[in-house]
Motif scaffolding. Structure first.
Motif, PDB file in Angstrom:
ATOM      1  N   TRP A 114       0.827  -1.204   0.000  1.00  0.00           N
ATOM      2  CA  TRP A 114       0.000   0.000   0.000  1.00  0.00           C
ATOM      3  C   TRP A 114       0.865   1.260   0.000  1.00  0.00           C
ATOM      4  O   TRP A 114       0.531   2.251  -0.667  1.00  0.00           O
ATOM      5  CB  TRP A 114      -0.946  -0.011   1.193  1.00  0.00           C
TER       6      TRP A 114
ATOM      7  N   SER B 243     -13.841  -6.138   0.920  1.00  0.00           N
ATOM      8  CA  SER B 243     -13.035  -5.476   1.942  1.00  0.00           C
ATOM      9  C   SER B 243     -11.862  -6.396   2.281  1.00  0.00           C
ATOM     10  O   SER B 243     -11.827  -7.566   1.867  1.00  0.00           O
ATOM     11  CB  SER B 243     -13.870  -5.208   3.191  1.00  0.00           C
ATOM     12  N   MET B 244     -10.911  -5.886   3.051  1.00  0.00           N
ATOM     13  CA  MET B 244      -9.812  -6.740   3.509  1.00  0.00           C
ATOM     14  C   MET B 244     -10.360  -7.910   4.311  1.00  0.00           C
ATOM     15  O   MET B 244      -9.845  -9.029   4.238  1.00  0.00           O
ATOM     16  CB  MET B 244      -8.838  -5.922   4.355  1.00  0.00           C
TER      17      MET B 244
ATOM     18  N   SER C  75     -12.406 -10.599   1.824  1.00  0.00           N
ATOM     19  CA  SER C  75     -11.688 -11.291   0.762  1.00  0.00           C
ATOM     20  C   SER C  75     -11.053 -12.577   1.271  1.00  0.00           C
ATOM     21  O   SER C  75     -10.334 -12.576   2.277  1.00  0.00           O
ATOM     22  CB  SER C  75     -10.608 -10.386   0.176  1.00  0.00           C
TER      23      SER C  75
ATOM     24  N   GLY D 190      -7.348 -12.443  -0.777  1.00  0.00           N
ATOM     25  CA  GLY D 190      -6.432 -11.357  -0.471  1.00  0.00           C
ATOM     26  C   GLY D 190      -5.972 -10.585  -1.695  1.00  0.00           C
ATOM     27  O   GLY D 190      -5.074  -9.742  -1.589  1.00  0.00           O
TER      28      GLY D 190
ATOM     29  N   LEU E  13      -5.621  -7.797  -4.083  1.00  0.00           N
ATOM     30  CA  LEU E  13      -5.888  -6.367  -3.896  1.00  0.00           C
ATOM     31  C   LEU E  13      -6.750  -5.790  -5.009  1.00  0.00           C
ATOM     32  O   LEU E  13      -7.514  -4.848  -4.784  1.00  0.00           O
ATOM     33  CB  LEU E  13      -4.572  -5.589  -3.814  1.00  0.00           C
TER      34      LEU E  13
ATOM     35  N   MET F 149     -10.582  -5.113  -4.573  1.00  0.00           N
ATOM     36  CA  MET F 149     -10.995  -4.236  -3.481  1.00  0.00           C
ATOM     37  C   MET F 149     -11.226  -2.771  -3.824  1.00  0.00           C
ATOM     38  O   MET F 149     -11.793  -2.038  -2.998  1.00  0.00           O
ATOM     39  CB  MET F 149      -9.949  -4.294  -2.367  1.00  0.00           C
TER      40      MET F 149
ATOM     41  N   ASP G   9     -11.983   0.555   4.401  1.00  0.00           N
ATOM     42  CA  ASP G   9     -10.525   0.355   4.385  1.00  0.00           C
ATOM     43  C   ASP G   9      -9.807   1.557   3.780  1.00  0.00           C
ATOM     44  O   ASP G   9      -8.777   1.422   3.100  1.00  0.00           O
ATOM     45  CB  ASP G   9     -10.153  -0.910   3.604  1.00  0.00           C
TER      46      ASP G   9
ATOM     47  N   LEU H 100      -5.899   2.364   3.857  1.00  0.00           N
ATOM     48  CA  LEU H 100      -4.903   1.616   3.082  1.00  0.00           C
ATOM     49  C   LEU H 100      -4.367   2.436   1.921  1.00  0.00           C
ATOM     50  O   LEU H 100      -3.161   2.454   1.666  1.00  0.00           O
ATOM     51  CB  LEU H 100      -5.511   0.313   2.568  1.00  0.00           C
TER      52      LEU H 100
END
Length: 248
Positions: free
Chosen positions: A39, A100-101, A104, A107, A109, A112, A121, A124
């Motif tokens: 991020w 969302s984190m 998921s 994972g 990205l 999202m 989130d 991030l």
């Protein structure tokens, strides 16, 4: 139109040859990314993208940004906002990109950004870019035929507008138009990283994009190209697609 290439998939630099852009004249945004988590690295890259988008909007042109995934949409919207344009977002995609984190399971990205654009989130990436979250009804999700259960559950209870490519219902005011090319049926566009069948044709998607652009309300266009390196005739198809989208 001013064309900007962001040749990355997340924080991975891709070869420029992954993006067969029409014409020789475009701006390429790259930089040496700092140490840190993904991020932090994305925020450093996307700060340059946002600044470029802002400059173009203030200068009276409509930015068109091409990249390797959907995350750059946050930078495009933030840049439009910095230019003083209060835009909603229209999101063409075979997927929801609304995890969302927490929700998921993979994972990934790239699944999202739309959820972050509507305020979840935000620490991030959105906060780092100064992105002001949109209310849910100002996000229009077009197609999204491949949803994970958590995404379907979230959308069913949300105010995010959903529609098909043949019947896009637009919010009032300026728009950021985001097109993930995998919205096109996998039979019409080979080589995608996340292909989905039973979708709209190449021509149906292009016609829908043209209708949105014809409103004259699109402040910025963002095209995501999550595809594998080309094989065979892939480059011919991709060159045509990017030309058609960027000159629609």
């Amino acid at each position: 139109m001013t064309l900007t290439l962001v040749p990355y998939h997340q924080d991975e630099r891709l070869p420029d040859s992954s993006f067969p852009l029409p014409g020789p004249s475009f701006i390429t945004v790259t930089r040496e990314l700092p140490e840190g988590d993904v991020w932090e690295r994305l925020a450093a890259l996307f700060e340059l993208v946002s600044a470029e988008v802002t400059d173009q909007v203030v200068g009276g042109t409509r930015p068109s940004v091409v990249s390797g995934d959907c995350l750059v949409s946050e930078a495009v919207l933030a840049g439009v906002q910095r230019a003083g344009v209060d835009a909603s977002i229209v999101w063409f995609d075979a997927h929801g990109d609304i995890h969302s984190m927490e929700s998921s399971t993979s994972g990934y990205l790239g699944g999202m950004p739309l959820r972050q654009i509507i305020g979840d989130d935000s620490e991030l990436l959105a906060d780092r870019l100064g992105l002001r979250p949109l209310t849910q009804e100002r996000a229009v999700l077009v197609d999204a035929r491949d949803l994970d259960p958590a995404e379907a559950e979230f959308l069913a209870a949300s105010r995010v507008r959903r529609c098909t490519v043949d019947d896009v219902v637009l919010p009032d005011g300026p728009l950021v138009l985001h097109v993930d090319v995998d919205v096109i049926d996998k039979g019409d566009l080979p080589g995608l990283k996340y292909p989905v069948g039973n979708g709209p044709s190449y021509e149906a998607v292009l016609a829908s994009v043209r209708r949105v652009l014809a409103t004259g309300r699109v402040a910025a266009l963002d095209v995501a190209c999550p595809w594998h390196p080309p094989e065979g005739d892939d480059d011919v198809i991709r060159t045509r697609l990017l030309r058609d989208l960027l000159t629609a």
